[in-house]
Structure formats: C-alpha cells, structure tokens
Design an enzyme around this catalytic site. Structure first.
Site, short mmCIF file in Angstrom:
data_model
loop_
_atom_site.label_atom_id
_atom_site.label_comp_id
_atom_site.label_asym_id
_atom_site.label_seq_id
_atom_site.Cartn_x
_atom_site.Cartn_y
_atom_site.Cartn_z
N ASN A 1 0.87 -1.18 0.00
CA ASN A 1 0.00 0.00 0.00
C ASN A 1 0.90 1.23 0.00
OD1 ASN A 1 -1.80 2.03 0.47
ND2 ASN A 1 -2.28 1.44 2.58
N LYS B 1 0.11 4.31 -0.39
CA LYS B 1 -0.50 5.55 0.13
C LYS B 1 -0.23 6.70 -0.85
CE LYS B 1 -0.10 3.44 4.59
NZ LYS B 1 -0.09 3.56 6.04
N HIS C 1 -9.51 1.23 4.57
CA HIS C 1 -8.23 1.42 5.27
C HIS C 1 -8.43 2.39 6.44
CE1 HIS C 1 -4.15 2.72 6.14
NE2 HIS C 1 -3.79 1.57 5.63
N GLU D 1 -6.82 4.82 7.48
CA GLU D 1 -6.65 6.24 7.16
C GLU D 1 -7.90 6.80 6.48
OE1 GLU D 1 -2.86 5.75 5.21
OE2 GLU D 1 -2.02 5.23 7.17
N GLU E 1 -5.57 -4.81 10.35
CA GLU E 1 -4.53 -3.80 10.58
C GLU E 1 -4.84 -3.04 11.87
OE1 GLU E 1 -2.43 -2.70 6.67
OE2 GLU E 1 -4.19 -1.42 6.82
N GLY F 1 2.29 2.37 10.72
CA GLY F 1 3.23 3.48 10.59
C GLY F 1 3.89 3.87 11.89
N SER G 1 3.33 -2.03 10.31
CA SER G 1 4.78 -2.09 10.54
C SER G 1 5.41 -3.43 10.18
CB SER G 1 5.10 -1.69 11.99
OG SER G 1 4.66 -0.38 12.26
P1 PGA Z 1 2.77 0.43 7.61
O1 PGA Z 1 1.31 0.64 6.93
O2 PGA Z 1 3.32 -0.86 7.02
O3 PGA Z 1 3.55 1.63 7.20
O4 PGA Z 1 2.56 0.31 9.06
C1 PGA Z 1 0.44 -0.43 6.70
C2 PGA Z 1 -0.83 0.07 6.10
O5 PGA Z 1 -1.28 1.18 6.43
O6 PGA Z 1 -1.45 -0.63 5.26
#
Ligand code: PGA
Length: 250
Positions: free
Chosen positions: A9, A11, A95, A97, A167, A173, A213
């Site tokens: 992903n 983003k 997601h 976000e 997630e 993140g 992460s």
């Molecule tokens: P990250 O993000 O691997 O940077 O923690 C995962 C995601 O948001 O799908």
C-alpha cells in the site's frame, strides 16, 4: 490451500516516474516467485504506468479507494470502471486512514465492497482496532462490528473473491508491529466470524492479511502463524529491495 498474498500500500507516495523506476527494480527481484501472489497499490495517478509495467507478469494492481456509484456528481472520486480501465483488478477498501482521516464509516465501506464485487474487483477489506479500544478490551467487539457491517448483504457465492486485512491502528506506521501471537489471535477470531457470517468452507479459503509495521525483519515470524495468509505493507513497501525482501522471505 490459501495462496499467500503480499500487498504493498503505497498511500500518497510515488509519481509515475518513480513508479516506473520502482517496478524496473522490483519485478526482476521477484521473477522466480510462483507460490505467492503479489499486489501493488499505487496512488491513482500512477495506476496506469504500474499496470503497463506489470504486463506479462502476475503482479496484481490495486487502487487504494473507489466510490460505490458508477458515475455521478462526486467531486474527486473514482468509480470501479474507472480504476479497472487504468489496469486494476483489486481495490483496498476501509483502510484506517480512510476511516479516521476521511470519516468513512462501516456503512459506506459496505457499499464500496458491494460495488467492487459487482464490478468484478477483488476487495481488500481493512479492519482493525485503535489503541484505546484494545486497552479497554474492546478488540473483539470492534472487529465483530466492522466485519458484520462491512460484509452486510454479501452472499456466500461472492464471498470467495474477498480478502480481509487485519490492521491494528496502533501498529500502522508506528514501528510497533503486533507480536505474531497478538496477530494470530485476532486472525483466528476473524476467521471464526467468517464461519458465522458465511460458512466453514468460505472461512477456510478466505485470506486474512496482517498489516502494521511489517518489514523484512519481522515477516518470517508473522507468516509462521497458521491464520496469517499474507501481509499489507505500507512504509516498508516503498523501497523495491525492501518489499522484494518481504516477498522473498523464507
Ligand atoms: P505500515 O502501513 O506498514 O507503514 O505500518 C500499513 C498500512 O497502512 O497498510
């Protein structure tokens, strides 16, 4: 058996030129992979170049979002047909976000999942609890609500085309990966919910990805868990060698 899926992903990262450079480096690094599926979700503007670069490979191109209507006065939105035209066969929906920054709720996400399935896209349906919910022992309740509302009105016949991504919001993140045990516990619980909503056969076949992460250093440990069928990777997917190391882990 469930074929593992390794999804990136991106983003809001990578222009077309950056996408092209990335795939020139990434695709040769995963050329030998046969038993794992790989997916990349670039931002809208880079979907077409990614699809062009992926031609002739088995790389799946996914969008990070879409609208549930096929057309209309929805400023700034993209429909299923529009992302398919750019080369997508899958789409990430719900997601965290999108939920927490852009206010998407379970009902909206459900409409998007239904529209994606109608269009023949594979939805990667994201769920996960926030830290305060985990600390208040509400994880199961939150996951149940997200799954039940998100999968409302989806028939057994269509459930096979769906992928779920667990997630935990506190792990995205932040560098704080869920321990393999915490992830496994949640995945096992989610698979049980899928049995209740659909049936044991669908649950057995459904891929449940972990996200939050994930990096080359923790991929093998996470993937050793019986109910982890792949990963959704943000930060560590932005570098082609890093994502290739995740896909190629032993
Ligand atoms: P990250 O993000 O691997 O940077 O923690 C995962 C995601 O948001 O799908």
């Amino acid at each position: 058996m469930r074929q593992p899926l390794y999804a990136a992903n991106w983003k809001m990262f990578k222009t077309q030129a950056e996408t092209a450079r990335y795939l020139d480096e990434f695709l040769p690094a995963v050329r030998e992979i046969r038993d794992r599926e790989i997916m990349i979700a670039p931002p809208f503007g880079s979907l077409m170049i990614a699809a062009q670069k992926a031609e002739g490979s088995s790389l799946i191109i996914a969008a990070q979002n879409m609208h549930f209507e096929s057309s209309g006065a929805f400023t700034g939105e993209m429909s299923a047909a529009m992302i398919q035209e750019l080369g997508c066969s899958a789409v990430i929906l719900g997601h965290s976000e999108r939920r927490h920054i852009f206010g998407e709720d379970d009902e909206l996400i459900n409409r998007k999942i239904l529209a994606a399935l109608d269009a023949g896209l594979m939805p990667v349906f994201c769920i996960g609890e926030k830290i305060e919910q985990r600390e208040a022992s509400q994880t199961s309740e939150v996951l149940r609500r997200q799954i039940e509302a998100g999968l409302k009105d989806i028939t057994v016949e269509r459930a096979d085309d769906l992928v779920i991504a667990y997630e935990p919001v506190w792990a995205i993140g932040t560098g704080k990966t869920a321990t393999p045990e915490i992830a496994q516990e949640a995945h096992f619980f989610i698979r049980g919910l899928i049995v209740d909503i659909f049936n044991a056969q669908i649950a057995q076949n459904m891929r449940i990805l972990y996200g939050g992460s994930v990096k080359p250093a923790n991929i093998s440990e996470l993937m050793s868990q019986p109910d982890l069928d792949g990963v959704l990777v943000g930060g560590a997917s932005l570098d082609p060698q890093s994502f290739a190391a995740i896909v190629n882990h032993s």
